[in-house]
Design a protein around this motif. Sequence first.
Motif, PDB file in Angstrom:
ATOM      1  N   THR A   1       0.813  -1.218   0.000  1.00  0.00           N
ATOM      2  CA  THR A   1       0.000   0.000   0.000  1.00  0.00           C
ATOM      3  C   THR A   1       0.844   1.264   0.000  1.00  0.00           C
ATOM      4  OG1 THR A   1      -0.138  -0.046   2.405  1.00  0.00           O
ATOM      5  CG2 THR A   1      -1.930  -1.106   1.174  1.00  0.00           C
ATOM      6  N   GLU A   2       2.120   1.152   0.380  1.00  0.00           N
ATOM      7  CA  GLU A   2       3.002   2.310   0.343  1.00  0.00           C
ATOM      8  C   GLU A   2       4.447   1.841   0.274  1.00  0.00           C
ATOM      9  OE1 GLU A   2       3.436   3.496   5.028  1.00  0.00           O
ATOM     10  OE2 GLU A   2       1.755   4.341   3.912  1.00  0.00           O
ATOM     11  N   ILE A   3       5.293   2.697  -0.333  1.00  0.00           N
ATOM     12  CA  ILE A   3       6.713   2.388  -0.486  1.00  0.00           C
ATOM     13  C   ILE A   3       7.507   3.618  -0.076  1.00  0.00           C
ATOM     14  CG2 ILE A   3       8.556   1.816  -2.116  1.00  0.00           C
ATOM     15  CD1 ILE A   3       6.463   0.333  -3.782  1.00  0.00           C
ATOM     16  N   GLU A   4       8.492   3.427   0.768  1.00  0.00           N
ATOM     17  CA  GLU A   4       9.352   4.518   1.212  1.00  0.00           C
ATOM     18  C   GLU A   4      10.412   4.780   0.147  1.00  0.00           C
ATOM     19  OE1 GLU A   4      10.425   7.562   3.558  1.00  0.00           O
ATOM     20  OE2 GLU A   4       8.781   6.204   4.037  1.00  0.00           O
ATOM     21  N   VAL A   5      10.511   6.036  -0.290  1.00  0.00           N
ATOM     22  CA  VAL A   5      11.518   6.454  -1.262  1.00  0.00           C
ATOM     23  C   VAL A   5      12.574   7.246  -0.491  1.00  0.00           C
ATOM     24  CG1 VAL A   5      11.950   7.716  -3.403  1.00  0.00           C
ATOM     25  CG2 VAL A   5       9.747   6.583  -3.060  1.00  0.00           C
ATOM     26  N   ASP A   6      13.800   6.739  -0.466  1.00  0.00           N
ATOM     27  CA  ASP A   6      14.875   7.360   0.319  1.00  0.00           C
ATOM     28  C   ASP A   6      15.107   8.808  -0.088  1.00  0.00           C
ATOM     29  OD1 ASP A   6      15.323   5.075   1.779  1.00  0.00           O
ATOM     30  OD2 ASP A   6      16.871   4.314   0.425  1.00  0.00           O
ATOM     31  N   GLY A   7      15.106   9.688   0.879  1.00  0.00           N
ATOM     32  CA  GLY A   7      15.395  11.089   0.651  1.00  0.00           C
ATOM     33  C   GLY A   7      14.259  11.892   0.054  1.00  0.00           C
TER      34      GLY A   7
ATOM     35  N   MET B   1       5.633   6.927  -1.079  1.00  0.00           N
ATOM     36  CA  MET B   1       4.748   6.841  -2.238  1.00  0.00           C
ATOM     37  C   MET B   1       3.518   6.039  -1.822  1.00  0.00           C
ATOM     38  SD  MET B   1       4.171   7.452  -5.504  1.00  0.00           S
ATOM     39  CE  MET B   1       5.717   7.904  -6.241  1.00  0.00           C
ATOM     40  N   ARG B   2       2.325   6.640  -2.022  1.00  0.00           N
ATOM     41  CA  ARG B   2       1.062   5.993  -1.668  1.00  0.00           C
ATOM     42  C   ARG B   2       0.134   5.983  -2.866  1.00  0.00           C
ATOM     43  NH1 ARG B   2       2.238   9.023   3.056  1.00  0.00           N
ATOM     44  NH2 ARG B   2       2.449   7.658   4.855  1.00  0.00           N
ATOM     45  N   HIS B   3      -0.933   5.202  -2.774  1.00  0.00           N
ATOM     46  CA  HIS B   3      -1.963   5.179  -3.816  1.00  0.00           C
ATOM     47  C   HIS B   3      -2.660   6.535  -3.858  1.00  0.00           C
ATOM     48  CE1 HIS B   3      -1.806   0.924  -4.822  1.00  0.00           C
ATOM     49  NE2 HIS B   3      -1.624   0.683  -3.532  1.00  0.00           N
ATOM     50  N   LEU B   4      -3.106   6.921  -5.040  1.00  0.00           N
ATOM     51  CA  LEU B   4      -3.818   8.185  -5.205  1.00  0.00           C
ATOM     52  C   LEU B   4      -5.244   8.048  -4.693  1.00  0.00           C
ATOM     53  CD1 LEU B   4      -2.662   9.078  -8.825  1.00  0.00           C
ATOM     54  CD2 LEU B   4      -1.753   9.946  -6.685  1.00  0.00           C
ATOM     55  N   ASN B   5      -5.787   9.129  -4.132  1.00  0.00           N
ATOM     56  CA  ASN B   5      -7.190   9.119  -3.736  1.00  0.00           C
ATOM     57  C   ASN B   5      -8.048   9.673  -4.885  1.00  0.00           C
ATOM     58  OD1 ASN B   5      -7.201  11.984  -3.566  1.00  0.00           O
ATOM     59  ND2 ASN B   5      -6.593  11.907  -1.420  1.00  0.00           N
ATOM     60  N   ASN B   6      -9.346   9.628  -4.739  1.00  0.00           N
ATOM     61  CA  ASN B   6     -10.240  10.055  -5.820  1.00  0.00           C
ATOM     62  C   ASN B   6     -10.066  11.525  -6.174  1.00  0.00           C
ATOM     63  OD1 ASN B   6     -11.296   7.538  -6.117  1.00  0.00           O
ATOM     64  ND2 ASN B   6     -13.057   7.897  -4.791  1.00  0.00           N
TER      65      ASN B   6
END
Length: 152
Positions: A3-9, A13-18
Amino acid sequence: MITEIEVDGVGTMRHLNNWQIVAIRKMADPKRRAIAELAFGLGMTVRQFQGLSISHQNAAREAHNRLYSPEAFRLPNPKNAPVRLPQRYERVSDEKMATMGAELLAIKAKLPRGHFGVWVEEKSGITYSQAQRFMKTAGTRNRSLQSQANSV
């Protein structure tokens, strides 16, 4: 499911909402739309995203691609064998309906808001109305079990 990914620095990053999806669709420039999808996923504006270094932008693109890949939406198999889904027009016992409903409720809880209906139609092999009926049966069964436990 991811559901989310940590991008260093950069951030998470998460899914977009409506709201974000509608805002992206209203953009006239296709290049700006592509950047907006990445920026909004990180909780940034397009201008903030463009201010990032090329390596950070590429890391965000990679995280976005992993987040929206088919493997990210695949749910891990439970330890128990999954219950076989009914065939069309097959009669299903209340016990089996409640078991399938409980599994569907667990899957629904793991998916982002608004993704469950699409998942049911594309991945499960049953209709959305069947899924609703199974989940309702599971909820009714859980409530009756709780009331029995409280009365004892």
